[in-house]
Scaffold this active site. Structure first.
Site, PDB file in Angstrom:
ATOM      1  N   HIS A  50      27.847  82.168  50.062  1.00 50.88           N
ATOM      2  CA  HIS A  50      27.093  81.140  49.358  1.00 50.88           C
ATOM      3  C   HIS A  50      25.923  80.673  50.223  1.00 50.88           C
ATOM      4  CE1 HIS A  50      31.417  80.083  47.889  1.00 50.88           C
ATOM      5  NE2 HIS A  50      30.926  81.110  47.213  1.00 50.88           N
ATOM      6  N   TYR A 102      32.553  71.221  57.591  1.00 50.30           N
ATOM      7  CA  TYR A 102      31.100  71.366  57.683  1.00 50.30           C
ATOM      8  C   TYR A 102      30.395  70.076  57.302  1.00 50.30           C
ATOM      9  CZ  TYR A 102      31.991  72.883  52.806  1.00 50.30           C
ATOM     10  OH  TYR A 102      32.444  73.003  51.502  1.00 50.30           O
TER      11      TYR A 102
END
Length: 474
Positions: A72, A135
């Site tokens: 992605h 993240y």
């Protein structure tokens, strides 16, 4: 994680993908467990990491060995690390440009992290059970954002997955992603040029042309003084705003109405832009003026000289400079005596020469002409070379001249006698004025050492006027 991984020094490793950077993290542990600074802005930016401004922290927990996710590419930056467990990570550059399709792979455990720049595809495969993949991102998810995806099994990327993809858990969505030949590359962040129909705006149009990531607008399309500026665009899609718009009626600014307009356009609007740029991590480029100085200094003005504007226009430009300086990523481009397409001093002098008029021209103000195409090229130079943010003087080079000197040069270039010019003082020139006149700095010469230190060189003012001479009457 084994004991041998404790106590590493903070260390940076560049990868084969531009901007993709691996960090070894110090981890401190004993029989009770371990501790690390997963993200430490001051230390990491000191090692060259972009101050990317994270706004959200996400965690993906993965039960089983072999869980595989990706590839992605999102329109934001990521700081990726592992809280517990271990992963094999694969990153593919899906940005427009020469590195499109480049691949980098490595393993991450709690002692290693990676910075993933906007547009680089992110994927991973868990190598231990109960892996928590974390993240930080510098934008919030939006359905309007532009994403790109690549199939995990793409033959061109040819990622050597530790566990064959046929043996692991993959979502139906990830299985359906396109091959590299069908991927739509993520374009660079947009550049927005304000005041695109003015003299500098037209020069910026000529400089950037029809590049698809450059957007031009004027006040009829985007009024920075109007309410709602913060929601006028999806600002996270923009990397740079170049403010080429300004209220420049120096004398009219001394009137009550002009003063209000000057402060609205040059200060309130610019302050609103500064807030937008700060909130969205945008680089703001703002064009300033020699009028922020009083012109009494006996040498060229440096960027760090104290401002002391004489009139309303100069006061508004100085106030705007102060507002722009609060933006973490900013360039204040200070210039003087601007010449561009449209009405300007050179064309006025050429017209007077052709009509047989012998003008009186001020000879006690000293400076250098600056051509708008040089300003546009200089702005692009600062942005594309990644010059340190801050204030830069940008004018033409060569010996300083007075307005009378320049007028004589225009007369000579157009085939007329330069002796027809009569030099007068500023006070003499405006002695019969019936409307308010703004005070002018007598010394408008700007020191160019700082911008020249970035590798930039402006054209010499007098020589540039010669090449421009064929256009002054057109």
């Amino acid at each position: 994680m084994t004991v041998t991984e404790y106590g590493k020094q903070l260390f940076v490793t560049e990868t084969s993908i531009p901007g993709l950077v691996v960090f070894d993290l110090p981890v401190h542990g004993d029989a009770r467990g371990w501790f690390k600074e997963n993200w430490q802005r001051e230390k990491m930016t000191a090692l060259g990491l972009a101050d990317f401004g994270p706004v959200q922290n996400n965690i993906s927990f993965n039960d089983a060995v072999g869980t595989t996710r990706g590839i992605h590419a999102e329109p934001w930056d990521k700081w990726v690390s592992v809280a517990t467990g271990r992963i094999f990570g694969a990153w593919v550059d899906l940005r427009e440009g020469p590195s499109f399709g480049a691949v980098f792979t490595t393993e991450l455990d709690p002692s290693r992290a990676i910075f993933v720049p906007r547009g680089v595809g992110n994927s991973y495969q868990t190598l231990e059970p109960d892996t928590a993949y974390t993240y930080l991102v510098n934008d919030h998810w939006s359905p309007d954002a532009a994403y790109s995806f690549l199939n995990l099994a793409d033959e061109t990327a040819a990622i050597d997955w530790p566990i064959p993809l046929s043996d692991v858990e993959i979502s139906p969505k990830d299985l359906a992603h396109p091959r590299l030949a069908e991927v739509i590359p993520i374009p660079p962040k947009k550049i927005l040029v304000l005041g695109a129909n003015g003299q500098l705006g037209r020069a910026l149009r000529a400089e950037y042309g029809d590049a698809p990531h450059v957007e031009y607008t004027d006040r009829t399309e985007l009024d920075i003084t109007a309410p709602g500026l913060a929601d006028a665009r999806r600002w996270r899609d923009y990397g740079t705003i170049i403010n080429a718009a300004a209220y420049t009626k120096v004398d009219a600014a001394e009137t009550p109405e002009g003063r209000r307009e000057a402060w609205a356009g040059n200060v309130a609007g610019v302050a609103a832009l500064a807030r937008v740029a700060t909130a969205n991590g945008i680089t703001l480029v703002h064009v300033s003026s020699d009028y922020v100085f009083d012109g009494t200094l006996g040498r060229p003005y440096r960027e760090d000289d104290p401002v002391a504007p004489l009139g309303v226009y100069g006061q508004t430009k100085a106030a705007a400079d102060a507002a722009v300086a609060t933006v973490p990523r900013h360039y204040i481009v200070r210039t003087s005596w601007v010449i561009g397409e449209g009405n300007n001093f050179a064309r006025t002098m050429a017209s007077l020469a052709e009509r047989g008029i012998n003008p009186k021209v001020v000879d006690d103000q000293t400076g250098r002409l600056t051509f708008t195409d040089d300003i546009a090229r200089g702005i692009r130079h600062l942005l594309e070379t990644g010059a340190p943010c801050g204030t830069y003087n940008l004018t033409g080079t060569g010996d300083p001249q007075t307005w009378a000197d320049i007028a004589r040069q225009v007369f000579e270039l157009t085939g007329h006698d330069p002796a027809r010019i009569t030099g007068v003082t500023t006070d003499e020139y405006f002695a019969t004025a019936t409307t308010p006149i703004a005070p002018r700095p007598r010394n408008s010469v700007l020191d160019l050492s700082k911008i020249e230190g970035t590798g930039w060189q402006s054209a010499a003012s007098a020589e540039k006027l010669v090449t421009y001479g064929g256009r002054v009457t057109s």
